[in-house]
Design an enzyme around this catalytic site. Structure first.
Site, PDB file in Angstrom:
ATOM      1  N   GLY A   1     -63.582  -1.316 -52.863  1.00 46.01           N
ATOM      2  CA  GLY A   1     -63.632   0.085 -53.287  1.00 46.01           C
ATOM      3  C   GLY A   1     -64.703   0.197 -54.344  1.00 46.01           C
ATOM      4  O   GLY A   1     -64.522  -0.297 -55.455  1.00 46.01           O
ATOM      5  N   HIS A   2     -65.840   0.780 -53.986  1.00 44.24           N
ATOM      6  CA  HIS A   2     -66.976   0.846 -54.905  1.00 44.24           C
ATOM      7  C   HIS A   2     -67.245   2.298 -55.287  1.00 44.24           C
ATOM      8  O   HIS A   2     -67.470   3.141 -54.421  1.00 44.24           O
ATOM      9  CB  HIS A   2     -68.222   0.225 -54.260  1.00 44.24           C
ATOM     10  CG  HIS A   2     -68.053  -1.233 -53.945  1.00 44.24           C
ATOM     11  ND1 HIS A   2     -68.994  -1.971 -53.292  1.00 44.24           N
ATOM     12  CD2 HIS A   2     -67.038  -2.085 -54.209  1.00 44.24           C
ATOM     13  CE1 HIS A   2     -68.559  -3.221 -53.168  1.00 44.24           C
ATOM     14  NE2 HIS A   2     -67.376  -3.299 -53.707  1.00 44.24           N
ATOM     15  N   THR A   3     -67.215   2.565 -56.581  1.00 42.09           N
ATOM     16  CA  THR A   3     -67.394   3.929 -57.062  1.00 42.09           C
ATOM     17  C   THR A   3     -68.831   4.159 -57.500  1.00 42.09           C
ATOM     18  O   THR A   3     -69.412   3.332 -58.201  1.00 42.09           O
ATOM     19  CB  THR A   3     -66.481   4.178 -58.290  1.00 42.09           C
ATOM     20  OG1 THR A   3     -65.222   3.592 -58.018  1.00 42.09           O
ATOM     21  CG2 THR A   3     -66.331   5.651 -58.600  1.00 42.09           C
TER      22      THR A   3
ATOM     23  N   LYS B   1     -71.845   0.830 -59.023  1.00 44.08           N
ATOM     24  CA  LYS B   1     -72.766   1.502 -59.939  1.00 44.08           C
ATOM     25  C   LYS B   1     -74.089   0.736 -60.075  1.00 44.08           C
ATOM     26  O   LYS B   1     -75.169   1.341 -60.085  1.00 44.08           O
ATOM     27  CB  LYS B   1     -72.093   1.642 -61.312  1.00 44.08           C
ATOM     28  CG  LYS B   1     -72.863   2.491 -62.258  1.00 44.08           C
ATOM     29  CD  LYS B   1     -72.154   2.575 -63.580  1.00 44.08           C
ATOM     30  CE  LYS B   1     -73.170   2.730 -64.663  1.00 44.08           C
ATOM     31  NZ  LYS B   1     -72.633   2.506 -65.981  1.00 44.08           N
TER      32      LYS B   1
ATOM     33  N   VAL C   1     -72.335   1.891 -70.275  1.00 38.42           N
ATOM     34  CA  VAL C   1     -71.614   2.609 -71.336  1.00 38.42           C
ATOM     35  C   VAL C   1     -70.972   3.892 -70.815  1.00 38.42           C
ATOM     36  O   VAL C   1     -70.617   4.785 -71.581  1.00 38.42           O
ATOM     37  CB  VAL C   1     -72.539   2.921 -72.547  1.00 38.42           C
ATOM     38  CG1 VAL C   1     -72.919   1.640 -73.285  1.00 38.42           C
ATOM     39  CG2 VAL C   1     -73.789   3.685 -72.102  1.00 38.42           C
TER      40      VAL C   1
ATOM     41  N   THR D   1     -56.296   1.073 -53.321  1.00 33.54           N
ATOM     42  CA  THR D   1     -54.839   1.136 -53.161  1.00 33.54           C
ATOM     43  C   THR D   1     -54.143   2.026 -54.184  1.00 33.54           C
ATOM     44  O   THR D   1     -52.941   2.258 -54.077  1.00 33.54           O
ATOM     45  CB  THR D   1     -54.239  -0.284 -53.282  1.00 33.54           C
ATOM     46  OG1 THR D   1     -54.633  -0.823 -54.551  1.00 33.54           O
ATOM     47  CG2 THR D   1     -54.713  -1.194 -52.166  1.00 33.54           C
TER      48      THR D   1
ATOM     49  N   ASP E   1     -63.914  -5.063 -58.977  1.00 33.31           N
ATOM     50  CA  ASP E   1     -63.954  -3.787 -59.697  1.00 33.31           C
ATOM     51  C   ASP E   1     -64.743  -3.866 -61.004  1.00 33.31           C
ATOM     52  O   ASP E   1     -64.420  -3.201 -61.981  1.00 33.31           O
ATOM     53  CB  ASP E   1     -62.519  -3.289 -59.980  1.00 33.31           C
ATOM     54  CG  ASP E   1     -61.693  -3.245 -58.723  1.00 33.31           C
ATOM     55  OD1 ASP E   1     -62.249  -2.896 -57.672  1.00 33.31           O
ATOM     56  OD2 ASP E   1     -60.492  -3.565 -58.788  1.00 33.31           O
TER      57      ASP E   1
ATOM     58  N   ARG F   1     -60.822 -18.206 -33.287  1.00 35.72           N
ATOM     59  CA  ARG F   1     -61.657 -17.961 -32.101  1.00 35.72           C
ATOM     60  C   ARG F   1     -60.979 -17.079 -31.056  1.00 35.72           C
ATOM     61  O   ARG F   1     -61.248 -17.168 -29.872  1.00 35.72           O
ATOM     62  CB  ARG F   1     -62.136 -19.291 -31.499  1.00 35.72           C
ATOM     63  CG  ARG F   1     -63.119 -19.961 -32.433  1.00 35.72           C
ATOM     64  CD  ARG F   1     -63.090 -21.443 -32.367  1.00 35.72           C
ATOM     65  NE  ARG F   1     -61.845 -21.996 -32.831  1.00 35.72           N
ATOM     66  CZ  ARG F   1     -61.552 -23.283 -32.751  1.00 35.72           C
ATOM     67  NH1 ARG F   1     -62.389 -24.126 -32.223  1.00 35.72           N
ATOM     68  NH2 ARG F   1     -60.400 -23.721 -33.211  1.00 35.72           N
TER      69      ARG F   1
ATOM     70  N   VAL G   1     -59.320   1.563 -56.590  1.00 38.22           N
ATOM     71  CA  VAL G   1     -59.961   2.619 -55.790  1.00 38.22           C
ATOM     72  C   VAL G   1     -59.413   2.624 -54.358  1.00 38.22           C
ATOM     73  O   VAL G   1     -59.347   3.652 -53.702  1.00 38.22           O
ATOM     74  CB  VAL G   1     -61.500   2.387 -55.720  1.00 38.22           C
ATOM     75  CG1 VAL G   1     -62.220   3.524 -55.022  1.00 38.22           C
ATOM     76  CG2 VAL G   1     -62.076   2.195 -57.112  1.00 38.22           C
TER      77      VAL G   1
HETATM   78  P1  GDP Z   1     -66.653  -2.124 -57.935  1.00 39.59           P
HETATM   79  O1  GDP Z   1     -65.554  -2.371 -56.962  1.00 39.59           O
HETATM   80  O2  GDP Z   1     -67.143  -3.378 -58.576  1.00 39.59           O
HETATM   81  O3  GDP Z   1     -67.780  -1.300 -57.376  1.00 39.59           O
HETATM   82  O4  GDP Z   1     -66.009  -1.259 -59.115  1.00 39.59           O
HETATM   83  P2  GDP Z   1     -64.988  -0.024 -58.968  1.00 39.59           P
HETATM   84  O5  GDP Z   1     -65.739   1.162 -58.525  1.00 39.59           O
HETATM   85  O6  GDP Z   1     -63.802  -0.432 -58.180  1.00 39.59           O
HETATM   86  O7  GDP Z   1     -64.469   0.098 -60.450  1.00 39.59           O
HETATM   87  C1  GDP Z   1     -65.322   0.314 -61.523  1.00 39.59           C
HETATM   88  C2  GDP Z   1     -64.921   1.611 -62.228  1.00 39.59           C
HETATM   89  O8  GDP Z   1     -65.532   1.662 -63.486  1.00 39.59           O
HETATM   90  C3  GDP Z   1     -65.380   2.853 -61.497  1.00 39.59           C
HETATM   91  O9  GDP Z   1     -64.467   3.876 -61.716  1.00 39.59           O
HETATM   92  C4  GDP Z   1     -66.719   3.168 -62.157  1.00 39.59           C
HETATM   93  O10 GDP Z   1     -67.062   4.542 -62.083  1.00 39.59           O
HETATM   94  C5  GDP Z   1     -66.432   2.768 -63.572  1.00 39.59           C
HETATM   95  N1  GDP Z   1     -67.573   2.275 -64.346  1.00 39.59           N
HETATM   96  C6  GDP Z   1     -68.578   1.461 -63.940  1.00 39.59           C
HETATM   97  N2  GDP Z   1     -69.372   1.154 -64.975  1.00 39.59           N
HETATM   98  C7  GDP Z   1     -68.848   1.770 -66.057  1.00 39.59           C
HETATM   99  C8  GDP Z   1     -69.208   1.788 -67.443  1.00 39.59           C
HETATM  100  O11 GDP Z   1     -70.163   1.167 -67.890  1.00 39.59           O
HETATM  101  N3  GDP Z   1     -68.401   2.539 -68.268  1.00 39.59           N
HETATM  102  C9  GDP Z   1     -67.317   3.232 -67.815  1.00 39.59           C
HETATM  103  N4  GDP Z   1     -66.588   3.919 -68.670  1.00 39.59           N
HETATM  104  N5  GDP Z   1     -66.965   3.226 -66.518  1.00 39.59           N
HETATM  105  C10 GDP Z   1     -67.715   2.494 -65.658  1.00 39.59           C
HETATM  106  P1  IMO Z   2     -64.036  -4.592 -54.912  1.00 43.35           P
HETATM  107  O1  IMO Z   2     -65.171  -4.840 -53.949  1.00 43.35           O
HETATM  108  C1  IMO Z   2     -60.195  -5.882 -56.579  1.00 43.35           C
HETATM  109  C2  IMO Z   2     -57.641  -8.361 -54.020  1.00 43.35           C
HETATM  110  C3  IMO Z   2     -56.364  -7.636 -53.606  1.00 43.35           C
HETATM  111  C4  IMO Z   2     -55.430  -8.821 -53.455  1.00 43.35           C
HETATM  112  C5  IMO Z   2     -56.344  -9.898 -52.877  1.00 43.35           C
HETATM  113  C6  IMO Z   2     -56.255 -10.039 -51.359  1.00 43.35           C
HETATM  114  O2  IMO Z   2     -63.672  -3.180 -55.070  1.00 43.35           O
HETATM  115  O3  IMO Z   2     -64.289  -5.312 -56.195  1.00 43.35           O
HETATM  116  P2  IMO Z   2     -57.093  -8.530 -49.316  1.00 43.35           P
HETATM  117  O4  IMO Z   2     -56.701  -7.139 -48.918  1.00 43.35           O
HETATM  118  O5  IMO Z   2     -58.548  -8.714 -49.536  1.00 43.35           O
HETATM  119  O6  IMO Z   2     -56.515  -9.572 -48.411  1.00 43.35           O
HETATM  120  O7  IMO Z   2     -56.359  -8.755 -50.747  1.00 43.35           O
HETATM  121  O8  IMO Z   2     -57.655  -9.543 -53.238  1.00 43.35           O
HETATM  122  N1  IMO Z   2     -58.885  -7.606 -53.737  1.00 43.35           N
HETATM  123  C7  IMO Z   2     -59.565  -6.895 -54.646  1.00 43.35           C
HETATM  124  N2  IMO Z   2     -59.282  -6.631 -55.932  1.00 43.35           N
HETATM  125  N3  IMO Z   2     -61.329  -5.417 -56.037  1.00 43.35           N
HETATM  126  C8  IMO Z   2     -61.626  -5.676 -54.755  1.00 43.35           C
HETATM  127  O9  IMO Z   2     -62.796  -5.314 -54.170  1.00 43.35           O
HETATM  128  C9  IMO Z   2     -60.709  -6.429 -53.980  1.00 43.35           C
HETATM  129  N4  IMO Z   2     -60.688  -6.868 -52.710  1.00 43.35           N
HETATM  130  C10 IMO Z   2     -59.575  -7.596 -52.570  1.00 43.35           C
HETATM  131  O10 IMO Z   2     -55.941  -6.744 -54.610  1.00 43.35           O
HETATM  132  O11 IMO Z   2     -54.992  -9.262 -54.706  1.00 43.35           O
HETATM  133 MG    MG Z   3     -63.589  -1.809 -56.581  1.00 41.05          MG
END
Ligand code: GDP
Ligand code: IMO
Ligand code: MG
Length: 448
Positions: free
Chosen positions: A61-63, A39, A437, A324, A34, A168, A322
């Site tokens: 979960g990628h936003t 982004k 930012v 859970t 996360d 396997r 994002v």
């Molecule tokens: P990912 O899993 O690495 O793609 O990241 P996530 O989407 O799970 O979580 C990142 C969160 O931070 C999202 O809600 C983004 O919209 C937000 N975000 C990303 N970059 C920035 C930033 O520079 N500033 C702020 N305020 N929010 C950000």
């Molecule tokens: P993104 O791509 C944050 C964490 C889970 C748990 C552990 C194992 O959005 O950065 P799983 O379901 O993979 O067996 O869970 O890994 N986890 C993440 N935490 N961001 C993620 O992905 C994650 N993918 C798995 O919360 O602790």
């Molecule tokens: Mg994420």
């Protein structure tokens, strides 16, 4: 012929040229996930011809925020937003077919068009079945009952599916699309094996197989031999190819905080094994790191702040998972883990995201070293009990106490924020190329 003549005759023969071909640009999470990979991928995807996922499943979960609209991607590469790019799901990814179509349909309602036409799926990718997801939940309950704690997985069936792959007994997309009778037999056997392990597990095999047969026809046009697809992409006309890492270094099955990790390689090695490409085709590797640290789920977190600081980061940063909807645990930036992630991934540069979340802090702490029994250690401990025991050495930096969300250039940033960025850069030994930012695409300062 003399040895000398033989040598010169060999040299004059036409030898095959080792044409390396195009290189892929990789985006990887440097902490516990996360960090804002979605982004960064979105930013680079505007210039990309192909955007690939190489590992993980819909636990990610990628936003992505574009023109005020927020999209969340779990299995689809975030680059699917770019209507000119092809998205590729490689063999290292585990695919839950109902989840894939739900995700596509949900994003279609937000305006995503024709995603099915732009998606290529590797025939070697393993399938996540509904019973894998059910088993993920049952294993968590079992861990809680037996050990008094679980992992806090996303319950998306990731661990059980990679277990089937390693045992396997797993089934792949190519199996689903070939002889369905053979597929059905193996599906029933696999389900039975899990039912033997978990007697409460119910599987309506006939209903499941019927649904899978429908999905098979829906994905058939998207499926290709993944290795050949990538080979052509690397050796055809010049192309920009992007790889979107899921999860992150500290969740990696080999290098993460085991056993509180996910079940795939989220570090750079996963790019080669998850796409079927040679290491010589790996180009720039960008690490994405938050300006502080978060973690979802259980496990050691040395710089965690179970106090007002942690709460401020959680609320200001909207730190909620994002996938859970769980609150993310929060703490100060930990440079030990960033250096560790760099040892494994060899980052070309970093993207430092969410700097704006620190705008209100009077003072910012940064973890710079770990001590064990009063002595600094130069490595990142493998064992969880040891990691729980480390004492973090912090450096304090002054906060800048001003709004950075409108800054668009390095010069717009307050001097104390610049100081923070330079501090991180120097301590990790990797240049910071972007600073985030704000949520949207334009809230990214490019440094060089
Ligand atoms: P990912 O899993 O690495 O793609 O990241 P996530 O989407 O799970 O979580 C990142 C969160 O931070 C999202 O809600 C983004 O919209 C937000 N975000 C990303 N970059 C920035 C930033 O520079 N500033 C702020 N305020 N929010 C950000
Ligand atoms: P993104 O791509 C944050 C964490 C889970 C748990 C552990 C194992 O959005 O950065 P799983 O379901 O993979 O067996 O869970 O890994 N986890 C993440 N935490 N961001 C993620 O992905 C994650 N993918 C798995 O919360 O602790
Ligand atoms: Mg994420």
């Amino acid at each position: 012929m003399s040895a000398k003549d033989q040598k010169s005759s060999n040299a004059s023969k036409k030898r095959p040229r080792n044409d390396v071909g195009n290189k892929v640009t990789v985006v990887l999470g440097g902490q516990w996930g996360d960090e804002g990979k979605g982004k960064v991928v979105d930013l680079l995807a505007t210039e990309s011809d192909i955007v690939c996922r190489c590992q993980g499943g819909n636990n990610a979960g990628h936003t992505v925020v574009v023109e005020g609209k927020e999209y969340d991607f779990h299995l689809l590469p975030s680059g699917i937003i770019n209507s000119k790019a092809t998205s590729f799901i490689g063999n290292g990814v585990v695919i839950h077919l109902p989840g894939l179509f739900e995700e596509g349909d949900k994003n279609e309602k937000k305006g995503l068009k024709d995603w099915e036409k732009r998606l290529v799926i590797s025939d070697r990718a393993h399938i996540v079945f509904d019973f894998h997801q059910a088993v993920d939940g049952l294993q968590e309950v079992q861990r809680q009952a037996q050990e008094g704690k679980n992992i806090g997985t996303t319950r998306k069936g990731i661990g059980p599916t990679y277990s089937s792959k390693a045992s396997r007994t797993g089934l792949r997309i190519c199996d689903l699309l070939s002889d369905f009778k053979e597929f059905s037999t193996r599906f029933k056997l696999l389900a039975q094996q899990y039912q033997d392990m978990f007697p409460t597990l119910e599987v309506d095999t006939e209903a499941q197989l019927k649904k899978l047969q429908e999905f098979a026809e829906r994905i058939r046009p998207m499926v290709q031999d993944g290795v050949y697809f990538m080979y052509e992409a690397l050796h055809g006309a010049p192309k920009n190819i992007l790889v979107e890492g899921a999860n992150a270094a500290l969740l990696d099955i080999d290098f993460g905080t085991y056993p509180f990790v996910t079940s795939s390689n989220c570090t750079v090695g996963g790019v080669c094994t998850g796409l079927g490409i040679p290491p010589q085709n790996v180009g720039d590797v960008y690490g994405v790191v938050k300006a502080y640290t978060t973690r979802v789920g259980i496990g050691a977190f040395p710089t965690e702040q179970l106090n007002d600081v942690g709460e401020l980061l959680q609320t200001r940063g909207h730190e909620v998972g994002v996938t859970t909807g769980r609150k993310r645990r929060c703490g100060w930036l930990d440079l030990v883990i960033l250096r560790y992630a760099h040892m494994i991934n060899g980052f070309t540069a970093l993207a430092l995201t969410k700097l704006d979340i620190l705008d209100e802090m009077d003072e910012i702490k940064v973890g710079v070293a770990y001590k064990l029994n009063g002595k600094r250690i130069p490595y990142f401990p493998a064992n969880m009990e040891v990691l729980q025991k480390v004492e973090v050495e912090y450096e304090k930096l002054p906060g800048w106490k001003s709004d950075t969300s409108l800054c668009r250039r390095w010069d717009d940033l307050p001097a104390k924020a610049q100081n923070y960025i330079r501090f991180v850069e120097n301590h990790v030994g990797v240049p910071i190329k972007w600073v985030g930012v704000g949520k949207s695409r334009e809230c990214m300062i490019q440094m060089f």
